[in-house]
Design an enzyme around this catalytic site. Structure first.
Site, PDB file in Angstrom:
ATOM      1  CB  CYS A   2      18.450  72.989  29.917  1.00  0.00           C
ATOM      2  SG  CYS A   2      20.110  72.577  29.343  1.00  0.00           S
ATOM      3  NE  ARG A  27      13.199  69.943  31.075  1.00  0.00           N
ATOM      4  CZ  ARG A  27      12.537  69.821  29.927  1.00  0.00           C
ATOM      5  NH1 ARG A  27      11.313  69.354  29.930  1.00  0.00           N
ATOM      6  NH2 ARG A  27      13.103  70.161  28.790  1.00  0.00           N
ATOM      7  CD1 TRP A  74      21.821  66.471  32.145  1.00  0.00           C
ATOM      8  CD2 TRP A  74      22.216  66.579  29.955  1.00  0.00           C
ATOM      9  NE1 TRP A  74      22.189  65.218  31.732  1.00  0.00           N
ATOM     10  CE2 TRP A  74      22.438  65.254  30.396  1.00  0.00           C
ATOM     11  CE3 TRP A  74      22.411  66.880  28.607  1.00  0.00           C
ATOM     12  CZ2 TRP A  74      22.837  64.247  29.526  1.00  0.00           C
ATOM     13  CZ3 TRP A  74      22.812  65.866  27.754  1.00  0.00           C
ATOM     14  CH2 TRP A  74      23.022  64.563  28.204  1.00  0.00           C
ATOM     15  CG  ASN A 100      16.728  72.502  26.341  1.00  0.00           C
ATOM     16  OD1 ASN A 100      17.745  71.840  26.160  1.00  0.00           O
ATOM     17  ND2 ASN A 100      15.539  71.940  26.492  1.00  0.00           N
ATOM     18  N   GLY A 101      19.339  73.346  24.233  1.00  0.00           N
ATOM     19  CA  GLY A 101      19.628  72.957  22.860  1.00  0.00           C
ATOM     20  C   GLY A 101      21.095  73.129  22.529  1.00  0.00           C
ATOM     21  CD  GLU A 483      11.066  49.488  29.825  1.00  0.00           C
ATOM     22  OE1 GLU A 483      10.823  50.349  30.695  1.00  0.00           O
ATOM     23  OE2 GLU A 483      11.668  49.749  28.766  1.00  0.00           O
ATOM     24  CE  LYS A 487      11.775  51.992  33.031  1.00  0.00           C
ATOM     25  NZ  LYS A 487      12.463  52.260  31.780  1.00  0.00           N
ATOM     26  CD  GLU A 490      16.057  54.101  31.746  1.00  0.00           C
ATOM     27  OE1 GLU A 490      15.834  55.000  30.933  1.00  0.00           O
ATOM     28  OE2 GLU A 490      15.151  53.461  32.329  1.00  0.00           O
ATOM     29  CG  HIS A 506      22.304  31.505  18.427  1.00  0.00           C
ATOM     30  ND1 HIS A 506      22.752  30.850  17.312  1.00  0.00           N
ATOM     31  CD2 HIS A 506      21.082  30.974  18.713  1.00  0.00           C
ATOM     32  CE1 HIS A 506      21.858  29.971  16.909  1.00  0.00           C
ATOM     33  NE2 HIS A 506      20.824  30.031  17.733  1.00  0.00           N
ATOM     34  CE  LYS A 609       9.689  61.258  32.197  1.00  0.00           C
ATOM     35  NZ  LYS A 609       9.591  59.829  32.508  1.00  0.00           N
TER      36      LYS A 609
END
Length: 614
Positions: A2, A27, A74, A100-101, A483, A487, A490, A506, A609
């Site tokens: 948030c 964010r 959020w 926030n939290g 990575e 990306k 995401e 494997h 973020k």
């Protein structure tokens, strides 16, 4: 997570709040709202969806005030609706809170307050805070009511409250998620992150845990939750507000990809001497003797920073001859890890506020480990709680998917590995100097890799409709396969997996067919021939290959079908620096594919973020 903004001063309040919320959009959020106080009344406007919808709501029903707070939410508790959007009110409508939290015991508190005839109108955990403060509100002011209410709360939270009955006062509380107080010329700001207020002030105070700030026109008073005074010296933030603007780029992410040569250069600047063959990391505030007593490293991180940590393991073990283990910050404290005075715990975090990484840091400290933070944000919680800090100098990173922060972390880890080798005697000046020469040339190598951008944009047009990707790498470059896959996941929402190429037979080889592109990282290094074998195996199963190789590598090209496959080129660099240039085309590929698919590149769905709650 948030976004939080608050303002008390002489500027028109609403533009400050809206501008701050816009600068916090990176964010991630699903609703927004503001609360302003005028003539003894609290006026609220909220909306679900993007900030533009809040602006439409304000245009339809104009609002103004002499001070106020704003929020982008959020969702954690309750759907992303206007009703659940912040700010939230008490029964009287005269106390409002943004948050926030997570309030872990909110259901118990809600039942208790409902029994006392408090009326709730949302599904959120935040609303109970306003009602708790309402119950505790007396003649001694808002901050005392908040202080009494805090005794009942359990969880991690950042709270900002105002009350029409205690005018021209903002109370801010931190117990986990970050809050920063901005100090202007006769004006004061509260925010969840610095970009929200950088255009107004560079003088900032980062709240600690657990801490309260009471903002009035006379200034800011800091204390702990019990009311004991806390002293803070403002920190001067050097980031230029213009750095947080798009500067003509379509997205922040693209801008930040192209800022990597500068970010890497800034992270190296002033830390190496080629003439002396020496690395200078004096700002870490850990002595050479303390480092010499270290027998083992634990690297603790989450997400992209964890991938940096995996590469850091290769660098430190190779250059300093120290054993390294790499842990997810989110898992470390739950496995009763072994740590003590002979262990250096290195936490890697762009924001310095990642909840899981902070918890891992505290667990390592509790067990007696020496701690070092690699971080991009001056004054953040990780930097304050660690014994020492190695700052990256990437500047503000707005895009949710990390790019320049990642490459700057790799440079910081390389510097740390060289420094440890220097003081442990594994790298005398003559052996160190070639590494420094290569490091100083790194920004130019990245610039060369970025020249592939037009070709990669064209390639994205061929592959953006695929549903699955497989990324393969070996040795120090295997984490770059992870990575690259992350990306793509995401920002384009395509399923992608990163694997060590030696593990292909494997299991993952069963997935390869003509519909699954295989991204093969094949620079000329000690395992080059092994990677050629992996490419051949993928081709034998009908796979389409996107190969990333050193220069126009003819050995790689000879294995590819010019009509179906792709060869991307990166400059030839020393093996330990290769991950930094290899990741550049993967960042661009993910970006271009996401753009082709019409995705919100800077604010991917469901992501934030900085993950400031577990």
């Amino acid at each position: 997570m948030c976004g939080i903004i608050g303002y008390l001063g002489d500027q028109p309040v609403l533009p400050v709040l809206i501008d701050g919320l816009r600068r916090l959009e990176y964010r991630g959020y699903d609703s927004a709202g503001v609360a302003l106080v005028r003539d003894g009344q609290v006026l609220i406007r909220r909306s679900a969806g993007k900030l533009s919808r809040l602006e439409d709501a304000i245009a339809a029903a104009p609002v103004d005030g002499v001070y106020g707070i704003g929020h982008t939410r959020w969702a954690t508790h309750g759907r992303p609706t206007e009703e659940n959007a912040h700010p939230h009110r008490d029964c009287t409508g005269r106390i409002v809170v943004i948050h926030n939290g997570i309030i872990e015991n909110y259901l118990d508190l809600k039942r208790e307050l409902a029994a006392e005839h408090h009326k709730f109108v949302t599904e959120t955990d935040t609303e109970i805070v306003a009602h708790l403060v309402e119950r505790e509100m007396r003649d001694d002011g808002l901050e005392m009511a908040v202080r009494r209410a805090l005794k009942r709360l359990r969880g991690q939270f950042a709270l900002v409250l105002i009350s029409a009955d205690d005018p021209e006062k903002i109370v801010a509380v931190r117990n986990g998620p970050p809050l920063v107080i901005g100090l202007g010329d006769g004006e004061y700001f509260v925010a969840s992150d610095t970009p929200a207020i950088l255009s107004h002030t560079r003088e900032m105070v980062f709240l600690d845990d657990p801490e309260m700030a009471v903002v009035t026109r006379q200034g800011v008073v800091f204390s702990d939750f019990e009311g004991h005074p806390r002293a803070h010296e403002p920190q001067h933030i050097t980031w230029d507000p213009i750095m947080a603007e798009k500067a003509g780029y379509k997205h922040f992410m693209l801008k930040e990809i192209f800022e990597q040569p500068a970010a890497v250069r800034e992270t190296i600047l002033g830390r190496v001497s080629l003439e002396k063959g020496h690395v200078f990391l004096d700002e870490m505030a850990i002595t050479e003797d303390q480092f010499r007593r270290v027998e083992r490293l634990s690297i603790l991180a989450c997400g992209t920073s964890w991938h940096a940590g995996l590469i850091g393991k290769y660098l430190i073990e190779s250059l300093a001859q120290l054993p390294v283990e790499v842990d997810y910050g989110s898992e470390y404290r739950y496995r009763d890890p072994i740590a003590g005075p002979d262990v250096l715990a290195v936490v890697i975090t762009q924001s310095g506020e990642t909840a899981d990484t902070l918890a891992a840091l505290r667990e390592a400290k509790r067990k007696g480990a020496l701690t070092l933070a690699i971080c991009n944000v001056v004054g953040s919680m990780a930097t304050r709680e660690s014994h020492g800090t190695l700052y990256t100098h990437a500047g503000p990173e707005i895009g949710v998917a990390s790019t320049k922060a990642f490459t700057s972390q790799l440079v910081a880890l390389y510097l740390l590995a060289l420094y440890l080798g220097q003081i442990r005697g594994t790298l005398p000046p003559a052996a160190l100097r070639p590494h420094l020469e290569a490091l100083l040339r790194l920004p130019a190598f990245i610039e060369q890799a970025l020249k592939e951008a037009p070709a990669i944009e064209e390639i994205a047009g061929r592959f953006h409709n695929r549903s699955d990707f497989l990324y393969l790498g070996r040795g120090i470059n295997y984490p770059i396969a992870l990575e690259g896959a992350l990306k793509l996941k995401e920002i384009s929402y395509i399923h992608a997996e990163g694997y060590p190429a030696g593990e292909m037979k494997h299991g993952p080889i069963a997935l390869i067919d003509e519909d699954m592109p295989v991204v093969a990282l094949a620079p000329r290094d000690a395992v080059f021939e092994k990677m050629l074998g992996n490419i051949q195996e993928a081709k034998a199963r009908g796979g389409t290959v996107i190969a990333v190789a050193t220069g126009e590598d003819e050995d790689v090209r000879s294995l590819l079908d010019p009509a179906a496959d792709v060869l991307l080129s990166v400059p030839e660099v020393p093996a330990l620096l290769m991950p930094i240039v290899l990741v550049i085309p993967l960042q661009l590929l993910a970006y271009d594919i996401a753009v082709r698919r019409g995705c919100d590149v800077d604010q991917p769905r469901n992501l934030a973020k900085s993950v400031t709650v577990e």
